[in-house]
Design a protein around this motif. Sequence first.
Motif, short mmCIF file in Angstrom:
data_model
loop_
_atom_site.label_atom_id
_atom_site.label_comp_id
_atom_site.label_asym_id
_atom_site.label_seq_id
_atom_site.Cartn_x
_atom_site.Cartn_y
_atom_site.Cartn_z
N LEU A 22 0.82 -1.22 0.00
CA LEU A 22 0.00 0.00 0.00
C LEU A 22 0.85 1.27 0.00
O LEU A 22 0.56 2.22 -0.71
N LEU A 23 1.92 1.26 0.80
CA LEU A 23 2.82 2.43 0.83
C LEU A 23 3.48 2.63 -0.53
O LEU A 23 3.56 3.75 -1.04
N THR A 24 3.95 1.54 -1.13
CA THR A 24 4.60 1.62 -2.43
C THR A 24 3.63 2.09 -3.50
O THR A 24 3.95 2.98 -4.31
N ALA A 25 2.43 1.52 -3.53
CA ALA A 25 1.42 1.91 -4.52
C ALA A 25 1.01 3.38 -4.36
O ALA A 25 0.72 4.05 -5.35
N GLY A 26 1.03 3.87 -3.14
CA GLY A 26 0.66 5.26 -2.89
C GLY A 26 1.82 6.23 -3.05
O GLY A 26 1.65 7.44 -2.87
N GLY A 27 3.00 5.72 -3.35
CA GLY A 27 4.16 6.59 -3.52
C GLY A 27 4.68 7.17 -2.22
O GLY A 27 5.35 8.20 -2.22
N VAL A 28 4.39 6.50 -1.12
CA VAL A 28 4.85 6.97 0.19
C VAL A 28 6.20 6.34 0.48
O VAL A 28 6.31 5.11 0.56
N PRO A 29 7.24 7.15 0.64
CA PRO A 29 8.56 6.58 0.92
C PRO A 29 8.63 6.05 2.36
O PRO A 29 8.06 6.62 3.28
N PHE A 30 9.30 4.91 2.52
CA PHE A 30 9.51 4.36 3.86
C PHE A 30 10.85 3.64 3.87
O PHE A 30 11.33 3.20 2.84
N SER A 31 11.43 3.53 5.04
CA SER A 31 12.74 2.90 5.12
C SER A 31 12.74 1.62 5.95
O SER A 31 13.69 0.84 5.87
N GLU A 32 11.69 1.41 6.73
CA GLU A 32 11.70 0.24 7.60
C GLU A 32 10.28 -0.15 7.99
O GLU A 32 9.44 0.71 8.25
N LEU A 33 10.03 -1.44 8.04
CA LEU A 33 8.80 -1.99 8.60
C LEU A 33 9.23 -2.90 9.74
O LEU A 33 10.15 -3.71 9.59
N ARG A 34 8.55 -2.78 10.88
CA ARG A 34 8.92 -3.60 12.03
C ARG A 34 7.66 -4.12 12.69
O ARG A 34 6.70 -3.40 12.91
N GLN A 35 7.66 -5.39 13.02
CA GLN A 35 6.52 -6.01 13.68
C GLN A 35 6.75 -6.00 15.19
O GLN A 35 7.84 -6.32 15.66
N HIS A 36 5.71 -5.63 15.92
CA HIS A 36 5.80 -5.63 17.38
C HIS A 36 4.87 -6.69 17.93
O HIS A 36 3.70 -6.74 17.57
N ARG A 37 5.37 -7.52 18.79
CA ARG A 37 4.55 -8.50 19.49
C ARG A 37 4.59 -8.12 20.97
O ARG A 37 5.67 -7.90 21.52
N ALA A 38 3.42 -8.08 21.58
CA ALA A 38 3.34 -7.73 22.99
C ALA A 38 4.02 -8.79 23.84
O ALA A 38 3.93 -9.99 23.56
N SER A 39 4.68 -8.34 24.90
CA SER A 39 5.24 -9.28 25.85
C SER A 39 4.09 -9.89 26.66
O SER A 39 2.96 -9.40 26.63
N LEU A 40 4.36 -10.93 27.38
CA LEU A 40 3.35 -11.56 28.21
C LEU A 40 2.79 -10.55 29.22
O LEU A 40 1.58 -10.49 29.46
N GLU A 41 3.67 -9.73 29.78
CA GLU A 41 3.22 -8.71 30.75
C GLU A 41 2.31 -7.68 30.08
O GLU A 41 1.27 -7.31 30.62
N GLU A 42 2.68 -7.21 28.89
CA GLU A 42 1.84 -6.24 28.18
C GLU A 42 0.48 -6.83 27.85
O GLU A 42 -0.55 -6.17 28.01
N ALA A 43 0.46 -8.08 27.41
CA ALA A 43 -0.81 -8.74 27.09
C ALA A 43 -1.68 -8.88 28.34
O ALA A 43 -2.88 -8.61 28.30
#
Length: 59
Positions: A22-43
């Motif tokens: 979607l970012l590429t198709a929209g011409g939005v420049p980006f340098s990094e994608l990062r996935q966040h998973r909640a820790s057990l405590e956060e969950a």
Amino acid sequence: MAATGEDLLAIEGLPGDRVAALLTAGGVPFSELRQHRASLEEAYMELTRDGVEFSASGR
């Protein structure tokens, strides 16, 4: 989706490859994608945030 900083955008509910497409198709420049998973405590804190075991009385 939420802007969480000057150069940071948090997106929930879409896989990373879809976000990149979607970012590429929209011409939005980006340098990094990062996935966040909640820790057990956060969950746990998210699941129990509305539960109150003890409370102070107004007396």
